[in-house]
Design an enzyme around this catalytic site. Structure first.
Site, PDB file in Angstrom:
ATOM      1  N   TRP A 153       0.834  -1.120   0.095  1.00  0.00           N
ATOM      2  CA  TRP A 153      -0.195   0.071  -0.136  1.00  0.00           C
ATOM      3  C   TRP A 153       0.844   1.225  -0.048  1.00  0.00           C
ATOM      4  CZ3 TRP A 153       1.838   2.404   4.183  1.00  0.00           C
ATOM      5  CH2 TRP A 153       2.059   1.572   5.440  1.00  0.00           C
ATOM      6  N   LYS A 177      -2.608  -8.088  -7.889  1.00  0.00           N
ATOM      7  CA  LYS A 177      -3.257  -7.893  -6.547  1.00  0.00           C
ATOM      8  C   LYS A 177      -2.727  -6.717  -6.103  1.00  0.00           C
ATOM      9  CE  LYS A 177      -3.480  -8.937  -2.249  1.00  0.00           C
ATOM     10  NZ  LYS A 177      -3.937  -7.860  -1.784  1.00  0.00           N
ATOM     11  N   SER A 179      -2.810  -3.832  -2.956  1.00  0.00           N
ATOM     12  CA  SER A 179      -3.396  -3.849  -1.565  1.00  0.00           C
ATOM     13  C   SER A 179      -4.677  -3.533  -1.454  1.00  0.00           C
ATOM     14  CB  SER A 179      -2.372  -2.925  -0.811  1.00  0.00           C
ATOM     15  OG  SER A 179      -3.107  -2.696   0.408  1.00  0.00           O
ATOM     16  N   GLU A 180      -5.304  -3.976  -0.579  1.00  0.00           N
ATOM     17  CA  GLU A 180      -6.867  -4.011  -0.456  1.00  0.00           C
ATOM     18  C   GLU A 180      -7.166  -2.514   0.164  1.00  0.00           C
ATOM     19  OE1 GLU A 180      -4.395  -6.034   1.121  1.00  0.00           O
ATOM     20  OE2 GLU A 180      -5.298  -6.725   2.873  1.00  0.00           O
ATOM     21  N   LEU A 246       7.206 -24.997  -7.281  1.00  0.00           N
ATOM     22  CA  LEU A 246       8.635 -24.665  -7.936  1.00  0.00           C
ATOM     23  C   LEU A 246       8.084 -23.457  -8.754  1.00  0.00           C
ATOM     24  CD1 LEU A 246      10.880 -27.631  -8.568  1.00  0.00           C
ATOM     25  CD2 LEU A 246      11.020 -25.995  -6.785  1.00  0.00           C
ATOM     26  N   GLU A 252      10.581  -8.179  -3.139  1.00  0.00           N
ATOM     27  CA  GLU A 252      11.113  -7.000  -2.693  1.00  0.00           C
ATOM     28  C   GLU A 252      10.514  -6.678  -1.186  1.00  0.00           C
ATOM     29  OE1 GLU A 252      13.173  -4.868  -4.310  1.00  0.00           O
ATOM     30  OE2 GLU A 252      13.017  -6.059  -6.120  1.00  0.00           O
ATOM     31  N   GLY A 254      11.482  -5.782   3.286  1.00  0.00           N
ATOM     32  CA  GLY A 254      11.582  -4.617   4.016  1.00  0.00           C
ATOM     33  C   GLY A 254      12.866  -4.137   4.087  1.00  0.00           C
ATOM     34  N   CYS A 286      10.405   1.579   1.971  1.00  0.00           N
ATOM     35  CA  CYS A 286      11.226   0.313   2.246  1.00  0.00           C
ATOM     36  C   CYS A 286      12.671   0.966   2.287  1.00  0.00           C
ATOM     37  CB  CYS A 286      10.759  -0.571   1.350  1.00  0.00           C
ATOM     38  SG  CYS A 286      10.954   0.041  -0.320  1.00  0.00           S
ATOM     39  N   GLU A 387      12.003  -2.675  11.496  1.00  0.00           N
ATOM     40  CA  GLU A 387      11.182  -1.536  10.766  1.00  0.00           C
ATOM     41  C   GLU A 387      10.155  -1.014  11.355  1.00  0.00           C
ATOM     42  OE1 GLU A 387       9.056  -3.081   7.111  1.00  0.00           O
ATOM     43  OE2 GLU A 387      10.557  -1.955   5.757  1.00  0.00           O
ATOM     44  N   LYS A 457      20.390  -9.796   1.697  1.00  0.00           N
ATOM     45  CA  LYS A 457      20.037 -10.445   2.931  1.00  0.00           C
ATOM     46  C   LYS A 457      18.494 -10.523   3.121  1.00  0.00           C
ATOM     47  CE  LYS A 457      22.692  -7.587   5.563  1.00  0.00           C
ATOM     48  NZ  LYS A 457      23.475  -6.985   6.661  1.00  0.00           N
ATOM     49  N   GLY A 460      15.131  -9.469   0.392  1.00  0.00           N
ATOM     50  CA  GLY A 460      14.532 -10.258  -0.601  1.00  0.00           C
ATOM     51  C   GLY A 460      15.513 -10.578  -1.547  1.00  0.00           C
TER      52      GLY A 460
HETATM   53  P1  NAD Z   1       2.384  -6.725   3.417  1.00  0.00           P
HETATM   54  O1  NAD Z   1       3.365  -7.945   3.305  1.00  0.00           O
HETATM   55  O2  NAD Z   1       1.422  -6.910   4.712  1.00  0.00           O
HETATM   56  O3  NAD Z   1       1.333  -6.828   2.173  1.00  0.00           O
HETATM   57  C1  NAD Z   1       1.873  -6.884   0.897  1.00  0.00           C
HETATM   58  C2  NAD Z   1       0.902  -7.291  -0.046  1.00  0.00           C
HETATM   59  O4  NAD Z   1       0.671  -8.842   0.159  1.00  0.00           O
HETATM   60  C3  NAD Z   1      -0.608  -6.782   0.023  1.00  0.00           C
HETATM   61  O5  NAD Z   1      -1.248  -6.937  -1.200  1.00  0.00           O
HETATM   62  C4  NAD Z   1      -1.164  -8.054   1.009  1.00  0.00           C
HETATM   63  O6  NAD Z   1      -2.712  -7.933   0.633  1.00  0.00           O
HETATM   64  C5  NAD Z   1      -0.724  -9.362   0.353  1.00  0.00           C
HETATM   65  N1  NAD Z   1      -0.602 -10.273   1.272  1.00  0.00           N
HETATM   66  C6  NAD Z   1      -0.719 -10.392   2.466  1.00  0.00           C
HETATM   67  N2  NAD Z   1      -0.669 -11.838   2.999  1.00  0.00           N
HETATM   68  C7  NAD Z   1      -0.275 -12.318   1.967  1.00  0.00           C
HETATM   69  C8  NAD Z   1      -0.406 -13.937   1.764  1.00  0.00           C
HETATM   70  N3  NAD Z   1      -0.335 -14.536   2.830  1.00  0.00           N
HETATM   71  N4  NAD Z   1      -0.274 -14.404   0.327  1.00  0.00           N
HETATM   72  C9  NAD Z   1      -0.300 -13.459  -0.639  1.00  0.00           C
HETATM   73  N5  NAD Z   1      -0.273 -12.089  -0.402  1.00  0.00           N
HETATM   74  C10 NAD Z   1      -0.523 -11.705   0.751  1.00  0.00           C
HETATM   75  O7  NAD Z   1       2.979  -5.346   3.243  1.00  0.00           O
HETATM   76  P2  NAD Z   1       2.358  -3.882   3.504  1.00  0.00           P
HETATM   77  O8  NAD Z   1       1.905  -3.764   4.740  1.00  0.00           O
HETATM   78  O9  NAD Z   1       1.210  -3.933   2.289  1.00  0.00           O
HETATM   79  O10 NAD Z   1       3.801  -3.062   2.949  1.00  0.00           O
HETATM   80  C11 NAD Z   1       4.666  -2.672   3.825  1.00  0.00           C
HETATM   81  C12 NAD Z   1       5.907  -3.516   3.673  1.00  0.00           C
HETATM   82  O11 NAD Z   1       6.185  -3.719   2.315  1.00  0.00           O
HETATM   83  C13 NAD Z   1       7.036  -3.161   4.405  1.00  0.00           C
HETATM   84  O12 NAD Z   1       7.673  -4.133   5.033  1.00  0.00           O
HETATM   85  C14 NAD Z   1       8.042  -2.504   3.344  1.00  0.00           C
HETATM   86  O13 NAD Z   1       9.338  -2.520   3.744  1.00  0.00           O
HETATM   87  C15 NAD Z   1       7.655  -3.221   2.162  1.00  0.00           C
HETATM   88  N6  NAD Z   1       7.941  -2.717   0.820  1.00  0.00           N
HETATM   89  C16 NAD Z   1       9.154  -2.996   0.237  1.00  0.00           C
HETATM   90  C17 NAD Z   1       9.397  -2.644  -1.007  1.00  0.00           C
HETATM   91  C18 NAD Z   1      10.537  -3.057  -1.796  1.00  0.00           C
HETATM   92  O14 NAD Z   1      10.720  -2.686  -3.114  1.00  0.00           O
HETATM   93  N7  NAD Z   1      11.498  -3.626  -1.050  1.00  0.00           N
HETATM   94  C19 NAD Z   1       8.663  -1.375  -1.479  1.00  0.00           C
HETATM   95  C20 NAD Z   1       7.470  -1.026  -0.923  1.00  0.00           C
HETATM   96  C21 NAD Z   1       7.389  -1.654   0.355  1.00  0.00           C
END
Ligand code: NAD
Length: 495
Positions: A153, A177, A179-180, A246, A252, A254, A286, A387, A457, A460
């Protein structure tokens, strides 16, 4: 204000959810209802994947010349720019982020699309032509198949556009998919892609929760690749479930970036970079630079000036163009950020600025926290290690370059780091030793579409942007061709 209502987007048209249910998104800034998104289920995911999979089997997208795919992507980018104000408004309202940053995010998404369009023209292979008169070896790259994209989100458009145009350039159909909490822009850009000429069924969007839609997408046998951006916790679950078939996974996750500031840096520029790095997107970022590592000899003066600049940061409603920090994503997240602030105090860090929920000047119905700065933070403190995803900066001092490097690397994450020095040798030597997928030198959070983005690390694996991003969606095939008179193949020559 009018409430936006969306269905899924499957096969180039709206698709009513099998559940006939909708999830509501209320504003994190003032609590009013903003939008309703289809509450997807496994049945909706199956419908979208079937369309995408049939389309891939028919070659209807992968056999379109790369140059034509590139032209459609360029037209798509033009439409994103045309509708940038509307997309930015939706992004700002649903995320709670300042509108000016939301606009920048939309325009950057268009820029990434144009870069990916250029790659579509250039998908190459190799030919081994000097293996002997009767032998020719070819290496070709093919569209991998249906790609499931799961997006968080905090940057709904940029996180999506670090994946989407590259997969389309490679010739893959996708099921997205979002974020909701922030599904609006994914559904809006699906329409723009159709307007740009993308054939129906290449780009599909199924909205809903992670447990319903996300889980089915990661487990679906006809999804060849899952590209996930989100938390390390969910990323690990996805890697585990994708292992059953597989399915290839790119993660990507935290981060806990450090900004390393040496005494010989342009300290004025570093002050801006450090502050920007922790307040951008309310710290819900992130690569947020949430750990300031500052050389001891300049630390007191630097922190005093940082506090003065932090006082000038404008916190307010997302649609106000002067605002630099908007609302956190929801009430539970606000509680989590405030809880980290309490933990930091209990563990002995010294709060020198901020640290409270902000409710004055009409912000009482939203989830606002301003810039918060802690000094005397030690590596064992939780705010140094975990984080927080809020505008909370921890300050730790160092005396030697070796100490600075050790502190920066003392984290399970490895997404990005910044360093500030005028000494070119030091900049290169330190950046080589930092364990992160990206290093910013004398700037923070600036990059180019050509530069791959991803983690070391626990941040991801897999890369977005750059040519590496295209390769995430291509399968490599070797073809050995025997030329001229056929020689007998001995049974043990092929493994
Ligand atoms: P989240 O992991 O809770 O959710 C991310 C997405 O995964 C959402 O669409 C969610 O609905 C979905 N999801 C949740 N549970 C799932 C499951 N069991 N199976 C499949 N999909 C599932 O993360 P968030 O709270 O939406 O975002 C914040 C996190 O994202 C932080 O940790 C941040 O660091 C990370 N982030 C990383 C990057 C990057 O490029 N590395 C960029 C932005 C955000």
């Amino acid at each position: 204000m009018s409430v936006r209502q969306y269905n899924h987007w499957i096969n180039g048209a709206e698709y009513v959810p099998a559940s006939a249910q909708y999830l509501e998104r209320t504003s994190p800034a003032h609590g009013e209802l903003l939008a309703k998104f289809a509450a997807g289920t496994a049945a909706d995911v199956d419908a979208a994947v079937k369309i995408a999979s049939d389309l891939h089997k028919s070659g209807a997208w992968s056999s379109v010349p790369g140059s034509e795919r590139g032209k459609i992507l360029n037209a798509f980018a033009d439409l994103i720019v045309r509708d940038a104000d509307r997309l930015a408004l939706i992004e700002a309202e649903e995320v709670g982020k300042p509108i000016t940053y939301a606009k920048g995010e939309v325009l950057w998404s268009a820029e990434l699309t144009r870069y990916a369009a250029s790659l579509a023209w250039n998908i190459q292979g190799e030919a081994y032509t000097h293996a002997g008169e009767d032998k020719l070896g070819l290496v070709t790259r093919e569209a991998r198949g249906v790609v499931g994209m799961i997006v968080p989100w905090n940057f709904p458009m940029v996180c999506l556009f670090q994946k989407l145009p590259y997969a389309l350039a490679a010739g893959c159909p996708v099921v997205i998919k979002p974020s909701e909490l922030t599904s609006g822009t994914a559904l809006e850009i699906a329409r723009l892609a159709a307007e740009a000429g993308l054939p129906a069924g290449v780009l599909n969007v199924v909205t809903g929760t992670g447990s319903q839609v996300g889980e089915r997408l990661t487990r679906h046998p006809e999804v060849s690749t899952v590209s996930f951006t989100g938390s390390t916790r969910v990323g690990k679950q996805i890697a585990a479930s994708a292992a059953t078939d597989l399915t290839r996974v790119a993660l990507e996750l935290g981060g806990k970036a450090a900004n390393v500031v040496f005494a010989d840096a342009d300290l004025d520029a570093a002050l801006d970079g450090v502050l920007f790095g922790v307040i951008l997107n309310q710290g819900e970022e992130c690569v947020a630079g949430t750990r300031l590592l500052i050389e001891e000899s300049v630390a007191d003066e630097f922190v005093a000036k940082l506090v003065e600049r932090a006082k000038k940061v404008v916190i307010g409603l997302p649609l106000d163009e002067k605002v630099q920090i908007g609302a956190l994503i929801h009430g539970q997240h606000l509680e989590s950020v405030l809880n980290y602030i309490e933990i930091a105090k209990q563990e002995g860090a010294k709060l020198v600025y901020g640290g409270e929920r902000i409710t004055a000047n009409g912000l009482d119905k939203g989830f606002f926290v301003g810039p918060t700065i802690f000094t005397e933070v030690k590596p064992e403190h939780r705010i140094f290690r975990e984080e927080i995803f809020g505008p909370v900066l921890s300050v730790t001092t160092f005396q030697t370059t070796e100490q600075a490097i050790a502190l920066a690397n003392d984290t399970e994450y490895g997404l990005g780091n910044g360093l500030w020095t005028k000494d070119v040798d030091k900049a290169i030597q330190v950046s080589r030793k930092l364990q992160s997928g990206t290093v910013f030198v004398n700037t923070f959070l600036e990059t180019l579409p050509q530069l791959p983005f991803g983690g070391f690390k626990q941040s991801g694996y897999g890369r977005e942007n750059g040519v590496d991003s295209l390769n995430e969606y291509l399968e490599v095939k070797s073809t050995f061709i025997k030329l001229g008179q056929r020689a007998p193949v001995l049974p043990n020559t092929v493994a």
